[in-house]
Design a protein around this motif. Structure first.
Motif, PDB file in Angstrom:
ATOM      1  N   THR A 175       0.826  -1.190   0.000  1.00 29.87           N
ATOM      2  CA  THR A 175       0.000   0.000   0.000  1.00 29.87           C
ATOM      3  C   THR A 175       0.870   1.253   0.000  1.00 29.87           C
ATOM      4  O   THR A 175       2.092   1.186   0.183  1.00 29.87           O
ATOM      5  CB  THR A 175      -0.913   0.027   1.232  1.00 29.87           C
ATOM      6  N   ARG A 176       0.212   2.387  -0.152  1.00 29.27           N
ATOM      7  CA  ARG A 176       0.960   3.643  -0.135  1.00 29.27           C
ATOM      8  C   ARG A 176       1.655   3.846   1.214  1.00 29.27           C
ATOM      9  O   ARG A 176       2.721   4.427   1.285  1.00 29.27           O
ATOM     10  CB  ARG A 176       0.041   4.804  -0.469  1.00 29.27           C
ATOM     11  N   GLY A 177       1.047   3.319   2.255  1.00 27.21           N
ATOM     12  CA  GLY A 177       1.624   3.403   3.587  1.00 27.21           C
ATOM     13  C   GLY A 177       2.588   2.294   3.906  1.00 27.21           C
ATOM     14  O   GLY A 177       3.023   2.147   5.048  1.00 27.21           O
ATOM     15  N   SER A 178       2.918   1.473   2.883  1.00 21.00           N
ATOM     16  CA  SER A 178       3.926   0.417   2.980  1.00 21.00           C
ATOM     17  C   SER A 178       3.497  -0.820   3.756  1.00 21.00           C
ATOM     18  O   SER A 178       4.343  -1.598   4.191  1.00 21.00           O
ATOM     19  CB  SER A 178       5.252   0.950   3.550  1.00 21.00           C
ATOM     20  N   SER A 179       2.201  -1.031   3.901  1.00 24.10           N
ATOM     21  CA  SER A 179       1.737  -2.332   4.382  1.00 24.10           C
ATOM     22  C   SER A 179       1.879  -3.329   3.237  1.00 24.10           C
ATOM     23  O   SER A 179       1.565  -3.012   2.095  1.00 24.10           O
ATOM     24  CB  SER A 179       0.283  -2.249   4.823  1.00 24.10           C
ATOM     25  N   THR A 180       2.332  -4.532   3.564  1.00 26.99           N
ATOM     26  CA  THR A 180       2.624  -5.510   2.518  1.00 26.99           C
ATOM     27  C   THR A 180       1.799  -6.783   2.682  1.00 26.99           C
ATOM     28  O   THR A 180       1.319  -7.122   3.776  1.00 26.99           O
ATOM     29  CB  THR A 180       4.105  -5.890   2.526  1.00 26.99           C
ATOM     30  N   ARG A 209      11.040 -15.236   1.054  1.00 29.16           N
ATOM     31  CA  ARG A 209      12.018 -15.228  -0.057  1.00 29.16           C
ATOM     32  C   ARG A 209      11.959 -13.934  -0.865  1.00 29.16           C
ATOM     33  O   ARG A 209      12.977 -13.470  -1.362  1.00 29.16           O
ATOM     34  CB  ARG A 209      11.753 -16.408  -0.997  1.00 29.16           C
ATOM     35  N   PHE A 210      10.766 -13.371  -1.028  1.00 31.08           N
ATOM     36  CA  PHE A 210      10.587 -12.154  -1.822  1.00 31.08           C
ATOM     37  C   PHE A 210      10.284 -10.978  -0.896  1.00 31.08           C
ATOM     38  O   PHE A 210       9.616 -11.130   0.130  1.00 31.08           O
ATOM     39  CB  PHE A 210       9.418 -12.314  -2.783  1.00 31.08           C
ATOM     40  N   THR A 211      10.723  -9.795  -1.317  1.00 33.12           N
ATOM     41  CA  THR A 211      10.437  -8.564  -0.583  1.00 33.12           C
ATOM     42  C   THR A 211       9.992  -7.492  -1.557  1.00 33.12           C
ATOM     43  O   THR A 211      10.709  -7.193  -2.519  1.00 33.12           O
ATOM     44  CB  THR A 211      11.665  -8.081   0.185  1.00 33.12           C
ATOM     45  N   ILE A 212       8.824  -6.919  -1.297  1.00 30.22           N
ATOM     46  CA  ILE A 212       8.327  -5.817  -2.116  1.00 30.22           C
ATOM     47  C   ILE A 212       8.594  -4.503  -1.394  1.00 30.22           C
ATOM     48  O   ILE A 212       8.495  -4.426  -0.166  1.00 30.22           O
ATOM     49  CB  ILE A 212       6.825  -5.989  -2.433  1.00 30.22           C
ATOM     50  N   SER A 213       8.934  -3.478  -2.165  1.00 27.76           N
ATOM     51  CA  SER A 213       9.145  -2.145  -1.600  1.00 27.76           C
ATOM     52  C   SER A 213       8.752  -1.121  -2.650  1.00 27.76           C
ATOM     53  O   SER A 213       8.567  -1.449  -3.820  1.00 27.76           O
ATOM     54  CB  SER A 213      10.605  -1.970  -1.173  1.00 27.76           C
ATOM     55  N   ARG A 214       8.625   0.124  -2.223  1.00 30.95           N
ATOM     56  CA  ARG A 214       8.233   1.179  -3.153  1.00 30.95           C
ATOM     57  C   ARG A 214       8.883   2.489  -2.770  1.00 30.95           C
ATOM     58  O   ARG A 214       9.225   2.724  -1.612  1.00 30.95           O
ATOM     59  CB  ARG A 214       6.715   1.328  -3.218  1.00 30.95           C
ATOM     60  N   ASN A 270       7.624   7.040  -7.773  1.00 28.89           N
ATOM     61  CA  ASN A 270       6.537   6.233  -8.350  1.00 28.89           C
ATOM     62  C   ASN A 270       7.069   4.902  -8.890  1.00 28.89           C
ATOM     63  O   ASN A 270       6.773   4.502 -10.027  1.00 28.89           O
ATOM     64  CB  ASN A 270       5.813   7.005  -9.455  1.00 28.89           C
ATOM     65  N   THR A 271       7.851   4.249  -8.071  1.00 28.26           N
ATOM     66  CA  THR A 271       8.502   3.008  -8.469  1.00 28.26           C
ATOM     67  C   THR A 271       8.250   1.934  -7.418  1.00 28.26           C
ATOM     68  O   THR A 271       8.227   2.225  -6.218  1.00 28.26           O
ATOM     69  CB  THR A 271      10.014   3.233  -8.635  1.00 28.26           C
TER      70      THR A 271
END
Length: 115
Positions: A52-57, A66-71, A76-77
């Motif tokens: 989310t925009r607030g960085s909840s994953t 194994r995988f990590t999502i970030s933004r 806007n990446t």
């Protein structure tokens, strides 16, 4: 409209790592959830990870740990760090995002895990 361009896919051996990037451009307003989906041949497209925009994953059970999502909201990446890759991770990976107007998809990037 918003355009999404993915990069970072390729061929990697089992146990290896890749980092996918997805940059949004165009008429960008406030982007809400950003996510990665994947689709293997003969399978339906499935959610891999979302942020989310607030960085909840949120992660698919098959990639947790194994995988990590970030933004980066300023750029806007969205990124997907993929470690300990397995042959079953082989798929086309698609970037997704949404704003108050619409939902948007990238063109996809191929990830192949093979020895």
């Amino acid at each position: 409209q918003v355009q999404l361009v993915e990069s970072g896919g390729g061929l990697v051996q089992p146990g290896g790592s890749l980092r996918l990037s997805c940059a949004a451009s165009g008429s960008i307003f406030r982007l809400n959830t950003m996510a990665w989906y994947r689709q293997a041949p003969g399978n339906q497209r499935e959610l891999v990870a979302a942020i989310t925009r607030g960085s909840s994953t949120n992660y698919a059970d098959s990639v947790k740990g194994r995988f990590t999502i970030s933004r980066d909201n300023a750029e806007n990446t969205v990124y997907l760090q993929m470690n300990s890759l397995k042959p079953e991770d082989t798929a086309v990976y698609f970037c997704y995002t949404e704003d108050w107007r619409n939902a948007y998809w990238g063109q996809g990037t191929q990830v192949t895990v093979s020895s």
